[in-house]
Design a protein around this motif. Sequence first.
Motif, short mmCIF file in Angstrom:
data_model
loop_
_atom_site.label_atom_id
_atom_site.label_comp_id
_atom_site.label_asym_id
_atom_site.label_seq_id
_atom_site.Cartn_x
_atom_site.Cartn_y
_atom_site.Cartn_z
N LYS A 282 -3.47 5.32 1.20
CA LYS A 282 -4.21 5.91 0.08
C LYS A 282 -5.22 4.94 -0.52
CE LYS A 282 -2.40 8.85 -2.66
NZ LYS A 282 -1.65 9.66 -3.61
N GLU A 283 -4.89 3.65 -0.54
CA GLU A 283 -5.76 2.68 -1.19
C GLU A 283 -6.88 2.15 -0.29
OE1 GLU A 283 -1.63 2.53 -2.93
OE2 GLU A 283 -2.42 2.43 -0.89
N VAL A 284 -6.84 2.44 1.01
CA VAL A 284 -7.83 1.88 1.94
C VAL A 284 -8.47 3.03 2.72
CG1 VAL A 284 -8.27 0.18 3.74
CG2 VAL A 284 -6.37 -0.17 2.16
N PRO A 285 -9.64 3.50 2.30
CA PRO A 285 -10.30 4.59 3.01
C PRO A 285 -10.54 4.23 4.48
CG PRO A 285 -11.43 4.10 0.95
CD PRO A 285 -10.42 3.01 1.16
N GLY A 286 -10.30 5.19 5.35
CA GLY A 286 -10.58 4.99 6.77
C GLY A 286 -9.42 4.50 7.59
N VAL A 287 -8.28 4.20 6.97
CA VAL A 287 -7.12 3.76 7.74
C VAL A 287 -6.19 4.96 7.94
CG1 VAL A 287 -5.14 2.19 7.85
CG2 VAL A 287 -7.31 1.39 6.90
N PHE A 288 -6.33 5.58 9.10
CA PHE A 288 -5.53 6.74 9.51
C PHE A 288 -4.86 6.41 10.83
CE2 PHE A 288 -8.71 8.67 6.88
CZ PHE A 288 -8.10 9.77 6.32
N SER A 289 -3.73 7.03 11.12
CA SER A 289 -3.11 6.90 12.43
C SER A 289 -2.04 7.96 12.60
CB SER A 289 -2.52 5.50 12.64
OG SER A 289 -2.26 5.29 14.02
N PHE B 234 0.84 -1.19 0.00
CA PHE B 234 0.00 0.00 0.00
C PHE B 234 0.88 1.24 0.00
CE2 PHE B 234 -2.56 -3.21 2.25
CZ PHE B 234 -3.68 -3.23 1.44
N THR B 235 0.27 2.38 -0.27
CA THR B 235 0.96 3.66 -0.24
C THR B 235 0.62 4.38 1.05
OG1 THR B 235 0.72 3.81 -2.64
CG2 THR B 235 1.34 5.83 -1.47
N LEU B 236 1.63 4.64 1.88
CA LEU B 236 1.44 5.40 3.11
C LEU B 236 1.67 6.87 2.79
CD1 LEU B 236 1.04 5.75 6.17
CD2 LEU B 236 3.48 5.24 6.44
N ASP C 151 -1.55 -1.77 12.48
CA ASP C 151 -2.57 -2.18 13.45
C ASP C 151 -3.96 -1.74 13.01
OD1 ASP C 151 -0.53 -3.24 15.00
OD2 ASP C 151 -0.50 -1.58 16.43
N ALA C 152 -4.07 -0.50 12.54
CA ALA C 152 -5.37 0.01 12.08
C ALA C 152 -5.88 -0.79 10.88
CB ALA C 152 -5.26 1.50 11.72
N TYR C 153 -4.97 -1.14 9.97
CA TYR C 153 -5.35 -1.95 8.81
C TYR C 153 -5.85 -3.32 9.25
CZ TYR C 153 -5.04 -4.75 4.60
OH TYR C 153 -5.32 -5.61 3.58
N GLN C 154 -5.16 -3.93 10.22
CA GLN C 154 -5.60 -5.24 10.73
C GLN C 154 -7.00 -5.16 11.32
OE1 GLN C 154 -4.40 -8.04 10.21
NE2 GLN C 154 -2.26 -7.75 9.73
N LEU C 155 -7.28 -4.10 12.09
CA LEU C 155 -8.61 -3.94 12.69
C LEU C 155 -9.68 -3.78 11.62
CD1 LEU C 155 -7.74 -1.60 15.69
CD2 LEU C 155 -8.46 -3.99 15.80
N ILE C 156 -9.40 -2.98 10.60
CA ILE C 156 -10.36 -2.79 9.50
C ILE C 156 -10.58 -4.12 8.77
CG2 ILE C 156 -10.67 -1.71 7.23
CD1 ILE C 156 -11.21 0.30 9.30
N SER C 157 -9.49 -4.86 8.53
CA SER C 157 -9.59 -6.14 7.83
C SER C 157 -10.40 -7.15 8.62
CB SER C 157 -8.19 -6.72 7.57
OG SER C 157 -7.47 -5.87 6.72
#
Length: 99
Positions: free
Chosen positions: A21-28, A5-7, A42-48
């Motif tokens: 950029k590719e996953v809306p809602g993953v901010f930290s 992904f692009t941070l 961690d945020a990506y894992q929670l969303i997944s």
Amino acid sequence: MKHEFTLEFWEDDGWFVGKLKEVPGVFSQGETLQELEQNIADAYQLISQDDQMDTHPPAHTKGIFLSGNWGQTTFSRKRISRAETPRRREEAETTGEMH
């Protein structure tokens, strides 16, 4: 399975803040870039996990038109007290409570 992904990140008041950029809602955020990367993971894992459990109701989409200067937004960490909010200020002016 690993995905690339692009941070997108920036510094704000001494913190690294970012989003995928590719996953809306993953901010930290993090005090260092390394901490930001871990917090984003961690945020990506929670969303997944949430998506896999499918615990939310079906989503709907709708196109909307917005005007504005995209990319010109400035973020600030300024805290606004209740007395500083426009609604509270208006109430105070109406009742004569302004200091």
